[in-house]
Design a protein around this motif. Structure first.
Motif, short mmCIF file in Angstrom:
data_model
loop_
_atom_site.label_atom_id
_atom_site.label_comp_id
_atom_site.label_asym_id
_atom_site.label_seq_id
_atom_site.Cartn_x
_atom_site.Cartn_y
_atom_site.Cartn_z
N ASP A 165 0.82 -1.22 0.00
CA ASP A 165 0.00 0.00 0.00
C ASP A 165 0.85 1.27 0.00
OD1 ASP A 165 -2.02 -1.79 0.22
OD2 ASP A 165 -2.47 -1.38 2.33
N HIS B 106 -8.30 -0.81 -6.33
CA HIS B 106 -7.61 0.40 -5.87
C HIS B 106 -6.88 1.08 -7.04
CE1 HIS B 106 -5.86 2.26 -2.20
NE2 HIS B 106 -5.01 2.72 -3.08
N ASP C 74 -5.78 11.67 -8.52
CA ASP C 74 -4.53 11.36 -7.82
C ASP C 74 -4.31 12.32 -6.67
OD1 ASP C 74 -3.81 9.13 -9.21
OD2 ASP C 74 -2.76 10.25 -10.78
N ALA D 223 2.37 2.41 2.57
CA ALA D 223 2.02 3.10 3.82
C ALA D 223 3.25 3.76 4.42
CB ALA D 223 1.42 2.10 4.82
N LYS E 14 -9.36 9.97 -0.32
CA LYS E 14 -8.14 10.42 -0.99
C LYS E 14 -7.38 9.26 -1.62
CE LYS E 14 -7.45 14.62 1.72
NZ LYS E 14 -6.74 15.21 2.86
N GLU E 15 -7.39 8.10 -0.94
CA GLU E 15 -6.70 6.93 -1.49
C GLU E 15 -7.52 6.25 -2.60
OE1 GLU E 15 -5.50 4.08 1.45
OE2 GLU E 15 -4.65 5.62 2.72
N LYS F 83 -10.18 4.45 -2.08
CA LYS F 83 -10.59 3.13 -1.59
C LYS F 83 -12.04 2.83 -1.96
CE LYS F 83 -9.82 1.02 2.53
NZ LYS F 83 -9.53 0.92 3.99
N ASN G 195 -9.26 10.11 4.49
CA ASN G 195 -8.13 9.31 3.99
C ASN G 195 -8.56 8.29 2.94
OD1 ASN G 195 -6.10 10.50 5.51
ND2 ASN G 195 -6.61 9.24 7.30
N ASP G 196 -9.66 7.58 3.23
CA ASP G 196 -10.12 6.54 2.30
C ASP G 196 -10.49 7.15 0.95
OD1 ASP G 196 -9.72 4.69 4.23
OD2 ASP G 196 -11.84 4.34 4.69
#
Lengths: 361, 361
Positions: free
Chosen positions: A112, A184, A298, A114, A268-269, A271, A265-266
């Motif tokens: 990921d 994803h 992105d 991370a 933005k990613e 998900k 966060n989710d």
């Protein structure tokens, strides 16, 4: 409820030191040639224990010492006790799902990209990607080694059943992670709710199923009991995943006013959470298109992330996910009905299931 | 010799299509929901076969279609035949070490930051690191699935023995890779020859041992035969690794005049090969210091790499490694003495061992 959840946290703090001692017996913080020879086999020439300690023990214990509730080990021990067996004797098996879980954390964080884990830099940032991946993968195979070493003197059929169970579940784990990564990396949210649920069942559920099935196998329960326990654990884990997705949205709304706090966060990613899947399928066409666009982008600003979350709220997707999680907990508890556990343990497990979705939600 | 090596290449080309068809049965190029349900289990909701195909089949078959001799599968089949069993019937097990090997290639390339593999860009460069790692790790567990599905109807004790053998070897693989990475990341060459040999035995030897032990287990050979075959394969693999290190040096000397050709890749990467270990320990002090310095440097010119190789040549380290590899092949062949194989197969295996170190050396 509060009293019941407390029971679980008592079990957690009661067992945690013993669980960590057991992990340390399997993978000591300091490695000697004697340990390597006795645990991994004689070897033909000469081990370099210092190098293996640096490559394996140090990064793994760094991660373990950061925390983690060890709930997979503790639920295993509760189940074993609930079946009337001796948790002390079966303690070596309790660390099987715990070690696997920490292996997946290290590898998933590389996959990921991370940055952080448990409040510190991710393992691959601290030790390098090569060391992290090899250590994470080693944690996939050390649990099999525990079975091979046969600590509680299980008969051959039982050991074979453990190997076959782990084989089944660990294969499915990689299907789940594969779906998640593929979605994803894709701009479009074209997945169905059923596909999302299967991804959770595979990616998160399988490790839970291992806890339940392992407890059933080593205490010699009939197949239907093993299957019900597996379904209980799987269902709790799916509910946990959905609750996690809800938390991300709720925190974003709480924090919307706080400058500098992470928001959405989710989103933005990009998900594909149950909330996102539901919103894309049920929002008004122009809202759904806007949501897809934000998820695919992105670089996403806080304002865009909040706009996406607003669509989710307005479409009723957050509420839908909450109801779905609560229904799953109900469903999970039903699976316990025919599992012959002591009353105390059954109550504690039911509370554990509820606690999972009630955290901050 | 030429005729004997030819035998092996005949076996390779004879069996390769069947080996690939078998891998394709396990992991088809195109995945359907039906296949996923029948191979990995029903699942509770709904698989996304397209996503799993993109995440798993596509990158894996891309790598497999680039080549690779499949010698691990073919040696397994030769052994099975040499024990008088039916290779057709046991073909499903032949792909176990082959699938594992390709999994390690994908993962090792990420760990080593490799750019190219089999003449094309490395899998993680083409599909992304996340997809590559998950696919590589999936290939670690699919072989266990083959055992669980029990294609040749092996009895439970045999299946348990296969699981325990794989557990033993795959744990040691990660010790070897851990040592190699740790040394690689360290500036100093402080390792002993015994440690270097153990690293090879673990990292490269274990996959070879799996070939030999698997053939012995599924044809029900006694323990001592399994041990001798394991030692044969392990020793051949160590010799192979040393021969590979020699090739890198020889090619560098051949190419020294050719502008633009890669020179001294191992030296530039700071690899602790047997040659490097021997040279650092046996060169004159100032030469040893210079060699250490070049191996530790992050950027190494062709001239520096050639200077390092010159020290290795002058110290007799290349010659030493060559003698060591030849002695290992002798040793390997001795391990076949008490293995009850048909004469043809025994001769072919002995030739295979020799071929390994005679390639271009």
């Amino acid at each position: 409820m509060a009293a019941n959840s407390l029971d679980m946290s008592e079990s957690l703090s009661e067992w945690r030191p013993a669980v960590d001692r057991e992990i340390e017996r399997v993978l000591p913080r300091e490695l000697s040639a004697d340990y390597l020879r006795s645990f991994f086999g004689e070897g033909r020439y000469e081990y370099d224990p210092d190098a293996i300690e640096d490559a394996l023990s140090t990064p793994v214990w760094d991660l373990l010492d950061r925390g983690g509730k060890r709930w997979r080990a503790v639920v295993f021990l509760m189940l074993v006790e609930g079946f009337g067996a001796d948790p002390e004797e079966l303690l070596p098996y309790a660390v099987v799902p715990e070690i696997l879980h920490n292996g997946t954390i290290i590898v998933d964080d590389v996959e990921d990209g991370a940055e952080r884990r448990r409040g510190e830099e991710a393992v691959h940032h601290r030790y390098g990607q090569d060391i992290a991946l090899n250590a994470g993968n080693a944690l996939y195979f050390i649990p099999l080694k525990i079975v091979e070493r046969n600590p509680a003197d299980l008969d051959p059929e039982t050991r074979l059943a453990v190997y076959e169970m782990l084989t089944y579940e660990l294969n499915r784990t990689h299907l789940g992670q594969g779906m998640d990564i593929r979605w994803h990396n894709s701009d479009e949210v074209a997945i169905t709710e059923g596909e999302y649920m299967e991804m959770c069942a595979c990616k998160t559920g399988c490790l839970g199923r291992i806890v339940g099935r392992l407890a059933a196998i080593v205490t010699d329960q009939p197949d239907d009991v093993e299957a019900e326990l597996a379904a209980f654990m799987e269902t709790v884990c799916i509910a946990f995943q959905i609750a996690d997705d809800i938390l991300d949205v709720e925190h974003s709304l709480d924090r919307a006013g706080d400058f500098g706090k992470a928001v959405g966060n989710d989103v933005k990613e990009g998900k594909k959470t149950l909330i996102a899947v539901h919103a894309v399928r049920n929002a008004a066409p122009e809202d759904a298109a806007r949501l897809q666009e934000i998820l695919a982008a992105d670089d996403t600003t806080d304002a865009e992330a909040l706009a996406a979350i607003e669509v989710m709220e307005e479409t009723g997707s957050v509420e839908y996910a909450r109801e779905r999680a609560i229904a799953l907990v109900e469903e999970a508890r039903d699976h316990l009905d025919d599992v012959p556990l002591t009353e105390d343990v059954a109550a504690e497990l039911a509370a554990f299931a509820e606690y999972v979705v009630e955290r901050d939600v």
